[in-house]
Design a protein around this motif. Sequence first.
Motif, PDB file in Angstrom:
ATOM      1  N   LEU A  23      34.686  66.666   4.857  1.00 15.67           N
ATOM      2  CA  LEU A  23      35.767  65.934   5.520  1.00 15.67           C
ATOM      3  C   LEU A  23      36.088  64.685   4.706  1.00 15.67           C
ATOM      4  O   LEU A  23      35.242  63.805   4.547  1.00 15.67           O
ATOM      5  CB  LEU A  23      35.347  65.554   6.942  1.00 15.67           C
ATOM      6  CG  LEU A  23      36.363  64.809   7.792  1.00 15.67           C
ATOM      7  CD1 LEU A  23      37.610  65.656   8.022  1.00 15.67           C
ATOM      8  CD2 LEU A  23      35.743  64.417   9.128  1.00 15.67           C
TER       9      LEU A  23
ATOM     10  N   VAL B 142      45.341  69.094  14.162  1.00 15.63           N
ATOM     11  CA  VAL B 142      44.392  69.025  15.275  1.00 15.63           C
ATOM     12  C   VAL B 142      44.685  70.110  16.305  1.00 15.63           C
ATOM     13  O   VAL B 142      43.859  70.376  17.176  1.00 15.63           O
ATOM     14  CB  VAL B 142      44.374  67.632  15.943  1.00 15.63           C
ATOM     15  CG1 VAL B 142      43.846  66.580  14.985  1.00 15.63           C
ATOM     16  CG2 VAL B 142      45.729  67.257  16.483  1.00 15.63           C
TER      17      VAL B 142
ATOM     18  N   LEU C 148      33.892  60.609   8.253  1.00 18.07           N
ATOM     19  CA  LEU C 148      34.228  61.082   6.910  1.00 18.07           C
ATOM     20  C   LEU C 148      32.933  61.311   6.132  1.00 18.07           C
ATOM     21  O   LEU C 148      31.941  60.625   6.345  1.00 18.07           O
ATOM     22  CB  LEU C 148      35.098  60.061   6.178  1.00 18.07           C
ATOM     23  CG  LEU C 148      36.508  59.840   6.694  1.00 18.07           C
ATOM     24  CD1 LEU C 148      37.206  58.764   5.863  1.00 18.07           C
ATOM     25  CD2 LEU C 148      37.315  61.120   6.681  1.00 18.07           C
TER      26      LEU C 148
ATOM     27  N   ARG D 201      39.526  63.155   4.875  1.00 16.51           N
ATOM     28  CA  ARG D 201      40.655  62.370   5.380  1.00 16.51           C
ATOM     29  C   ARG D 201      40.970  62.742   6.815  1.00 16.51           C
ATOM     30  O   ARG D 201      40.886  63.899   7.199  1.00 16.51           O
ATOM     31  CB  ARG D 201      41.880  62.621   4.514  1.00 16.51           C
ATOM     32  CG  ARG D 201      43.043  61.717   4.829  1.00 16.51           C
ATOM     33  CD  ARG D 201      44.140  61.922   3.814  1.00 16.51           C
ATOM     34  NE  ARG D 201      45.227  60.989   4.081  1.00 16.51           N
ATOM     35  CZ  ARG D 201      46.428  61.108   3.580  1.00 16.51           C
ATOM     36  NH1 ARG D 201      46.713  62.106   2.768  1.00 16.51           N
ATOM     37  NH2 ARG D 201      47.361  60.244   3.865  1.00 16.51           N
ATOM     38  N   LYS D 202      41.339  61.725   7.582  1.00 13.00           N
ATOM     39  CA  LYS D 202      41.863  61.905   8.930  1.00 13.00           C
ATOM     40  C   LYS D 202      43.208  61.187   8.959  1.00 13.00           C
ATOM     41  O   LYS D 202      43.269  59.993   8.685  1.00 13.00           O
ATOM     42  CB  LYS D 202      40.944  61.278   9.977  1.00 13.00           C
ATOM     43  CG  LYS D 202      39.570  61.896  10.054  1.00 13.00           C
ATOM     44  CD  LYS D 202      38.755  61.158  11.107  1.00 13.00           C
ATOM     45  CE  LYS D 202      37.350  61.676  11.223  1.00 13.00           C
ATOM     46  NZ  LYS D 202      36.607  60.960  12.276  1.00 13.00           N
ATOM     47  N   GLN D 203      44.252  61.926   9.231  1.00 12.24           N
ATOM     48  CA  GLN D 203      45.585  61.338   9.225  1.00 12.24           C
ATOM     49  C   GLN D 203      46.136  61.349  10.649  1.00 12.24           C
ATOM     50  O   GLN D 203      46.160  62.386  11.307  1.00 12.24           O
ATOM     51  CB  GLN D 203      46.509  62.103   8.296  1.00 12.24           C
ATOM     52  CG  GLN D 203      47.825  61.412   8.063  1.00 12.24           C
ATOM     53  CD  GLN D 203      48.574  62.030   6.890  1.00 12.24           C
ATOM     54  OE1 GLN D 203      48.211  63.073   6.387  1.00 12.24           O
ATOM     55  NE2 GLN D 203      49.627  61.362   6.475  1.00 12.24           N
TER      56      GLN D 203
ATOM     57  N   SER E 231      45.940  65.200  11.689  1.00 14.83           N
ATOM     58  CA  SER E 231      45.337  66.263  10.889  1.00 14.83           C
ATOM     59  C   SER E 231      44.044  65.781  10.242  1.00 14.83           C
ATOM     60  O   SER E 231      43.773  64.586  10.154  1.00 14.83           O
ATOM     61  CB  SER E 231      46.303  66.741   9.812  1.00 14.83           C
ATOM     62  OG  SER E 231      46.602  65.683   8.922  1.00 14.83           O
ATOM     63  N   ILE E 232      43.263  66.760   9.800  1.00 11.22           N
ATOM     64  CA  ILE E 232      42.048  66.498   9.032  1.00 11.22           C
ATOM     65  C   ILE E 232      42.169  67.247   7.706  1.00 11.22           C
ATOM     66  O   ILE E 232      42.802  68.289   7.630  1.00 11.22           O
ATOM     67  CB  ILE E 232      40.774  66.936   9.786  1.00 11.22           C
ATOM     68  CG1 ILE E 232      40.823  68.425  10.125  1.00 11.22           C
ATOM     69  CG2 ILE E 232      40.565  66.088  11.025  1.00 11.22           C
ATOM     70  CD1 ILE E 232      39.536  68.987  10.729  1.00 11.22           C
TER      71      ILE E 232
ATOM     72  N   THR F 135      44.219  71.155   4.548  1.00  8.26           N
ATOM     73  CA  THR F 135      44.530  70.293   5.688  1.00  8.26           C
ATOM     74  C   THR F 135      44.757  71.149   6.921  1.00  8.26           C
ATOM     75  O   THR F 135      45.401  72.188   6.856  1.00  8.26           O
ATOM     76  CB  THR F 135      45.767  69.441   5.379  1.00  8.26           C
ATOM     77  OG1 THR F 135      45.476  68.624   4.223  1.00  8.26           O
ATOM     78  CG2 THR F 135      46.124  68.526   6.540  1.00  8.26           C
TER      79      THR F 135
ATOM     80  N   GLN G 186      40.567  68.812  16.981  1.00  8.91           N
ATOM     81  CA  GLN G 186      40.791  67.519  17.653  1.00  8.91           C
ATOM     82  C   GLN G 186      39.467  66.775  17.821  1.00  8.91           C
ATOM     83  O   GLN G 186      39.402  65.568  17.587  1.00  8.91           O
ATOM     84  CB  GLN G 186      41.456  67.734  19.014  1.00  8.91           C
ATOM     85  CG  GLN G 186      41.741  66.432  19.759  1.00  8.91           C
ATOM     86  CD  GLN G 186      42.805  65.579  19.097  1.00  8.91           C
ATOM     87  OE1 GLN G 186      43.918  66.040  18.895  1.00  8.91           O
ATOM     88  NE2 GLN G 186      42.470  64.345  18.756  1.00  8.91           N
TER      89      GLN G 186
ATOM     90  N   TYR H  15      38.441  65.361  14.527  1.00  8.82           N
ATOM     91  CA  TYR H  15      39.246  64.164  14.258  1.00  8.82           C
ATOM     92  C   TYR H  15      38.707  62.966  15.050  1.00  8.82           C
ATOM     93  O   TYR H  15      38.594  61.865  14.520  1.00  8.82           O
ATOM     94  CB  TYR H  15      40.705  64.439  14.623  1.00  8.82           C
ATOM     95  CG  TYR H  15      41.627  63.268  14.395  1.00  8.82           C
ATOM     96  CD1 TYR H  15      42.199  63.055  13.147  1.00  8.82           C
ATOM     97  CD2 TYR H  15      41.926  62.372  15.417  1.00  8.82           C
ATOM     98  CE1 TYR H  15      43.038  61.978  12.926  1.00  8.82           C
ATOM     99  CE2 TYR H  15      42.764  61.292  15.198  1.00  8.82           C
ATOM    100  CZ  TYR H  15      43.315  61.102  13.953  1.00  8.82           C
ATOM    101  OH  TYR H  15      44.139  60.034  13.735  1.00  8.82           O
ATOM    102  N   ASP H  16      38.370  63.183  16.304  1.00  7.74           N
ATOM    103  CA  ASP H  16      37.946  62.099  17.185  1.00  7.74           C
ATOM    104  C   ASP H  16      36.523  61.620  16.920  1.00  7.74           C
ATOM    105  O   ASP H  16      36.252  60.420  17.039  1.00  7.74           O
ATOM    106  CB  ASP H  16      38.038  62.530  18.651  1.00  7.74           C
ATOM    107  CG  ASP H  16      39.464  62.722  19.130  1.00  7.74           C
ATOM    108  OD1 ASP H  16      40.397  62.177  18.489  1.00  7.74           O
ATOM    109  OD2 ASP H  16      39.653  63.423  20.147  1.00  7.74           O
TER     110      ASP H  16
END
Length: 158
Positions: free
Chosen positions: A45, A86, A12, A47-49, A62-63, A83, A4, A7-8
């Motif tokens: 890294l 989080v 990238l 992608r962050k979806q 997700s990452i 993938t 998480q 992601y935050d």
Amino acid sequence: MSAQLIYDLVPLGSTLVYTDGSPRPPERHRKKLAVWETRNSGGRLIRKQAEARVGNTVLPASITLHKGDYGNQGTIVLRVHQTFSVNSDLKFAVKERPAIGSVLVLARPGDDAELVHLAANRADAEEWLTRHGYPRAVFREITADTVAADAVEGRAAA
């Protein structure tokens, strides 16, 4: 740090490592080692979806990490991505962030964009794009503000 927080906070193009904390099995235990390597490795890294809803099901954010390319004589035959939700129980660490001034080549615009190339500068990104077919590609330069965004709300990306 958790998935998480990655992601935050993490931009990238960063190189990450992840682990479940278990010790590495001996080389002679090939099957155990293969299982261990799926939960203890690293990658870039790409992608962050964001969280998505499909009917009554909620798919968590997700990452995605690019773990490697396989091929021969300059031709990539297989790209390996992994993938992570989080909510993953794995622990992540940032090994390297993209340098200030480098340029991310993203496959498409928007928040759901996927990194396809990390170039040292804009000229290199434009040259790479002429050799690869991404008609909707966009560039995003890594600035000092991007790197400074690693500290948000008192949390720091270690």
